[in-house]
Design an enzyme around this catalytic site. Sequence first.
Site, PDB file in Angstrom:
ATOM      1  N   TYR A 220       4.332   6.281  10.488  1.00 39.28           N
ATOM      2  CA  TYR A 220       3.475   5.080  10.009  1.00 39.28           C
ATOM      3  C   TYR A 220       4.258   4.043   9.046  1.00 39.28           C
ATOM      4  O   TYR A 220       4.071   2.963   9.618  1.00 39.28           O
ATOM      5  CB  TYR A 220       2.094   5.613   9.278  1.00 39.28           C
TER       6      TYR A 220
ATOM      7  N   LYS B 105       1.552  -0.323  15.385  1.00 40.16           N
ATOM      8  CA  LYS B 105       3.052  -0.352  15.781  1.00 40.16           C
ATOM      9  C   LYS B 105       3.656  -1.595  16.523  1.00 40.16           C
ATOM     10  O   LYS B 105       4.601  -1.856  16.478  1.00 40.16           O
ATOM     11  CB  LYS B 105       3.433   0.852  16.393  1.00 40.16           C
TER      12      LYS B 105
ATOM     13  N   HIS C  28       0.790  -0.961  -0.053  1.00 40.81           N
ATOM     14  CA  HIS C  28      -0.008  -0.066   0.093  1.00 40.81           C
ATOM     15  C   HIS C  28       0.942   1.331   0.009  1.00 40.81           C
ATOM     16  O   HIS C  28       1.902   1.317   0.596  1.00 40.81           O
ATOM     17  CB  HIS C  28      -0.812   0.028   1.295  1.00 40.81           C
TER      18      HIS C  28
END
Length: 391
Positions: A384, A298, A72
């Site tokens: 991220y 995470k 992605h």
Amino acid sequence: MRTEVAVIGAGPAGLLLSHLLAEQGVESVVIETRTQEYVLSRIRAGILEHSTVDLLDSVGLGERLRREGQEHRGIHLQTPGERHHLDFVDLCGRSVWVYGQTEVTRDLVDAREAAGQQFFYGVTETALHDIETDSPYVTFVDADGTEQRVDAAVIAGCDGSFGPSRAAIPDSVRRTWERVYPYSWLGILADVAPSTDELIYAWHPDGFAMHSMRSDTVSRLYLQVPNGTDVADWSDDRVWAALSTRLGAGIDDWTLRSGPITEKSVLPMRSYVQTPMRHGRLFLAGDAAHIVPPTGAKGLNLAVADVALLAPALISLLRKNDDTLADAYSDSALRRVWRCTHFSWWMTTMLHRSGDPFDAQLQLSQLRWVASSTAGATGLAENYAGLPIGL
Ligand code: FAD
Ligand code: DHB
């Protein structure tokens, strides 16, 4: 029984550590309280950072991931009426991969079994001894009811948030930090094609919602719910209706596809850090040392990052009698732990309704800034998609 490293816990941290050690010829024994079937069926995280994928690739564990996982470029960040795509590749040059923790675990278990790794599954009464000496050992009762003792040069505590390792560090030495959030996630896995190309993180007056996925035919979705929520109060219809309202709010020409729900559970959220991550010959890695709320994706990545530092430190200690990296392990790992703890807290508090109208205005302002400013979006993207290992 004697080994070089006694690894407690066969989650991602323990399995990957045994793999990285074996690559350099260091022997370990993995001791796990659950059965292998249970370990392989646990549904948990789903997003791998760039550096996690690189590490798995570099040690021969990336083949199925590259074939079956989905790369992605970014995520969609949403407030009612506005869905913004943040393109991490444009913003910071790194992508993320959708590949379930279940699959990572399967690949690790397969690789370890093929290499003849020694496992004890289904153990009880795991206890750590003499961690302040050069000859620590672990005792437990194996699946047949026989008492066992594993003597080692080092113990790796990879036994998650409920294991005995973190408490084996004396109270006079250890320090803990904790934040409990006033909400939980209700997560579902459903046999339906995702209704989005990339993940949607949505702020909504009714509470946060997220649309993730596992494949072209399996969707993973989450809803903010109050703490203490009983799954039994959430029928499949109620779950789909809430997801549809929160994810579809004000977004034209978009509908959420629903389908059979195959798993449904409630996940409480907290941040927790225990320091130091090493005491004597005990080294903690993964959830044994820290827990993050799941909003920033995470938990699994942080477990991998710990192990990426711990494996070379143990190899140097055991093979070259050089304790430089082992001595630096806790401080080095904690730099990333605190970065991810902050990022997870920030994502969580930015996206979940607290019930306070002042908080809501600050959240919406922050979300508008992140979505519209390159500086704001890049900060989210860098964290991220994952900072380089060792940072
Ligand atoms: P774990 O995976 O917890 O592994 C620890 C292992 O130690 C387990 O196999 C356990 O059975 C074993 N163990 C425990 N006690 C003993 C003992 N006494 N003796 C021997 N072995 C023992 N993160 C995300 O990023 N996104 C998510 O959506 C997400 N969902 C989650 C859902 C749940 C229900 C949970 C609990 C966690 C979730 N996480 C998520 C976090 C992520 O899954 C963890 O951060 C990750 O599993 C950490 O890996 P680990 O190997 O450190 O710990
Ligand atoms: C998933 C879980 C997360 O916590 C997250 O932030 C993104 C995705 C998942 O399970 O797919």
